[in-house]
Design an enzyme around this catalytic site. Structure first.
Site, PDB file in Angstrom:
ATOM      1  N   HIS A 121       0.865  -1.177   0.000  1.00  0.00           N
ATOM      2  CA  HIS A 121       0.000   0.000   0.000  1.00  0.00           C
ATOM      3  C   HIS A 121       0.900   1.225   0.000  1.00  0.00           C
ATOM      4  O   HIS A 121       2.003   1.206   0.527  1.00  0.00           O
ATOM      5  CB  HIS A 121      -0.873  -0.041   1.258  1.00  0.00           C
ATOM      6  CG  HIS A 121      -1.959   0.976   1.316  1.00  0.00           C
ATOM      7  ND1 HIS A 121      -1.716   2.295   1.646  1.00  0.00           N
ATOM      8  CD2 HIS A 121      -3.308   0.880   1.134  1.00  0.00           C
ATOM      9  CE1 HIS A 121      -2.856   2.963   1.657  1.00  0.00           C
ATOM     10  NE2 HIS A 121      -3.839   2.136   1.339  1.00  0.00           N
ATOM     11  N   ASP A 198       2.960  -4.476   7.990  1.00  0.00           N
ATOM     12  CA  ASP A 198       1.706  -3.745   7.810  1.00  0.00           C
ATOM     13  C   ASP A 198       0.575  -4.750   8.019  1.00  0.00           C
ATOM     14  O   ASP A 198       0.322  -5.604   7.177  1.00  0.00           O
ATOM     15  CB  ASP A 198       1.669  -3.152   6.397  1.00  0.00           C
ATOM     16  CG  ASP A 198       0.335  -2.473   6.070  1.00  0.00           C
ATOM     17  OD1 ASP A 198      -0.610  -2.554   6.889  1.00  0.00           O
ATOM     18  OD2 ASP A 198       0.244  -1.870   4.986  1.00  0.00           O
ATOM     19  N   GLN A 201      -4.593  -5.346   6.871  1.00  0.00           N
ATOM     20  CA  GLN A 201      -5.528  -6.301   6.282  1.00  0.00           C
ATOM     21  C   GLN A 201      -5.462  -7.679   6.920  1.00  0.00           C
ATOM     22  O   GLN A 201      -6.154  -8.598   6.469  1.00  0.00           O
ATOM     23  CB  GLN A 201      -5.262  -6.416   4.775  1.00  0.00           C
ATOM     24  CG  GLN A 201      -5.453  -5.133   3.999  1.00  0.00           C
ATOM     25  CD  GLN A 201      -6.893  -4.655   3.969  1.00  0.00           C
ATOM     26  OE1 GLN A 201      -7.825  -5.422   4.210  1.00  0.00           O
ATOM     27  NE2 GLN A 201      -7.087  -3.379   3.677  1.00  0.00           N
ATOM     28  N   LYS A 224     -10.708  -0.774  10.464  1.00  0.00           N
ATOM     29  CA  LYS A 224     -10.884  -1.972   9.644  1.00  0.00           C
ATOM     30  C   LYS A 224     -11.327  -3.184  10.464  1.00  0.00           C
ATOM     31  O   LYS A 224     -11.601  -4.242   9.897  1.00  0.00           O
ATOM     32  CB  LYS A 224      -9.593  -2.281   8.883  1.00  0.00           C
ATOM     33  CG  LYS A 224      -9.217  -1.217   7.849  1.00  0.00           C
ATOM     34  CD  LYS A 224      -7.972  -1.593   7.082  1.00  0.00           C
ATOM     35  CE  LYS A 224      -7.453  -0.450   6.218  1.00  0.00           C
ATOM     36  NZ  LYS A 224      -8.370  -0.084   5.112  1.00  0.00           N
ATOM     37  N   CYS A 362      -4.715   2.572  -3.741  1.00  0.00           N
ATOM     38  CA  CYS A 362      -3.465   3.062  -3.132  1.00  0.00           C
ATOM     39  C   CYS A 362      -2.331   2.068  -3.350  1.00  0.00           C
ATOM     40  O   CYS A 362      -1.535   1.803  -2.438  1.00  0.00           O
ATOM     41  CB  CYS A 362      -3.654   3.339  -1.643  1.00  0.00           C
ATOM     42  SG  CYS A 362      -4.780   4.688  -1.307  1.00  0.00           S
TER      43      CYS A 362
END
Length: 408
Positions: A121, A198, A201, A224, A362
């Site tokens: 991202h 990261d 997700q 999220k 993104c």
């Protein structure tokens, strides 16, 4: 599958959009909020709205307790060793930028290598571009296979003796690829490099144990996983955080201030300058409670069943192209319909009450690698159903028919 009673805990899902029941397939962008989170935020503002850490009055004490209790919930949720390792941020982006600005600019230098992947991202790409420009470090990228996965051999070839930092997504927000983080960490640590993961997700959808992964940093967003927008988390190993300099200065993060110099509070408050996102942190704690009451294993199983069913169903849609691996993927499908722009696909689906995302997500370097300008994306979460998958597929077929008629 997840019980229908759980779905009823999300008030927004009961509405109609454009005359159709809402089918929300955009949870990779932001998840909907359970009623418990909404009520917790309202209760804070109605009953004990106050700043934290600064006062001894009853409301201030209650707000501080709730804020720090949320930090402890986060610690347990990702199995960090200490609350000192949990820093509240505005989201994944600000968490990654904190590491880039503090660790990256202080400890990286010319000749050092920063290893990334092409599936990152922008939030885990641009900060490292800026660090490289400021320090003279070099960016390197682990190659991707045609299905959007990585080979262990190529990871080992990319991470070299000059590699000092690896920044990698746990789960791709476009491809759905679940990366082999433990292998990456082991390879990086073997040559003395640090690793930032990261987790935007991954953390909402599966169990993430930072001690098991042994990552040095983990960043994720609250919104999220059912928490409010504007709250996120940076996990960092204590011994590394203690060496890092603060990047925001002012109230809350200070220990002592005189006219010419200042000293900082201990972890984690050293990195939390200014009035924090109090309601957001409290909401994050409640969202974590909600997810754990269901069980991350159950959520992951539910999403796996949905994505397996969805992949089967779209086989009947002509001109449908899906990106990313078939196996070992997260609960999202990024796709294109032949001859139809993704924005047009999303617009027609919206007329049917179906919310999907369209654009470059993104991840423009990844779009270039895929040789497309944009894609559409349907992403699933614990509140979605097979019936909604069927409505999405029906909507895709209707989209094809609509544009077939327009151009006939």
């Amino acid at each position: 599958m997840i019980d229908q009673e759980i779905r009823k805990q999300f008030p927004i899902l009961s509405q109609d959009v454009n005359g159709h029941p809402l089918v929300y397939l955009d949870s990779a962008a932001t998840a909907q909020k359970p009623i418990q989170v909404i009520e917790a935020i309202e209760k804070y503002y109605r009953e004990y709205n106050s700043n934290v850490h600064r006062g001894v009055h009853t409301l201030g004490t209650k707000a501080t307790d709730a804020y720090e209790e949320a930090r402890e919930k986060v610690r347990k949720f990702i199995n960090a060793k200490s609350m000192e390792e949990i820093i509240f941020t505005r989201g994944t982006t600000s968490a990654i930028n904190l590491v880039a600005q503090s660790y990256g600019r202080s400890f990286l230098k010319q000749g050092d290598e920063i290893v990334l992947t092409m599936m990152e991202h922008h939030s885990n790409l641009i900060p490292w571009q800026q660090v490289a420009k400021a320090t003279g470090a070099t960016l390197k990228y682990i190659p991707l296979q045609p299905d959007g996965t990585m080979k262990i051999e190529e990871i080992k070839e990319t991470i070299t003796a000059n590699t000092k930092f690896v920044a990698i997504t746990h789960v791709s927000n476009v491809l759905g690829t679940i990366n082999p983080i433990k292998d990456v960490v082991q390879i990086a640590h073997a040559i003395g490099a640090h690793v930032l993961v990261d987790g935007a997700q991954s953390v909402p959808h599966m169990k993430v144990d930072v001690q098991d992964l042994d990552c040095d940093f983990l960043a994720f967003s609250g919104h999220k996983l059912g928490a409010p927008t504007g709250i996120g988390v940076l996990y960092g190993k204590k011994e590394i955080l203690e060496k890092m300099e603060a990047v925001e200065f002012g109230g809350e993060m200070i220990e002592f201030v005189d006219l010419y110099d200042s000293t900082w509070k201990e972890l984690p408050w050293k990195f939390e300058g200014g009035t924090p996102i109090i309601a957001g942190a409290i909401g994050l704690g409640v969202a974590i409670d909600f997810l754990q009451s269901i069980g991350l294993d159950q959520i992951e199983k539910h999403e796996h069943e949905l994505i397996t069913y969805a992949i089967e169903r779209v086989q009947n849609v002509g001109g449908f192209s899906m990106y990313g691996p078939i196996e070992n993927r997260s609960g999202l499908i990024t796709f294109n319909l032949e001859g139809i722009h993704p924005h047009d696909v999303a617009t027609v689906l919206d007329t049917e009450g179906i919310a999907v995302r369209a654009g470059h997500h993104c991840a423009q370097p990844l779009m270039n690698w895929l040789n497309v300008s944009a894609t559409a994306r349907a992403s699933f979460y614990l509140y979605n159903t097979k019936e909604e998958v069927d409505l999405w597929v029906k909507g895709l077929i209707k989209t094809k028919e609509y544009f077939g008629n327009v151009f006939a």
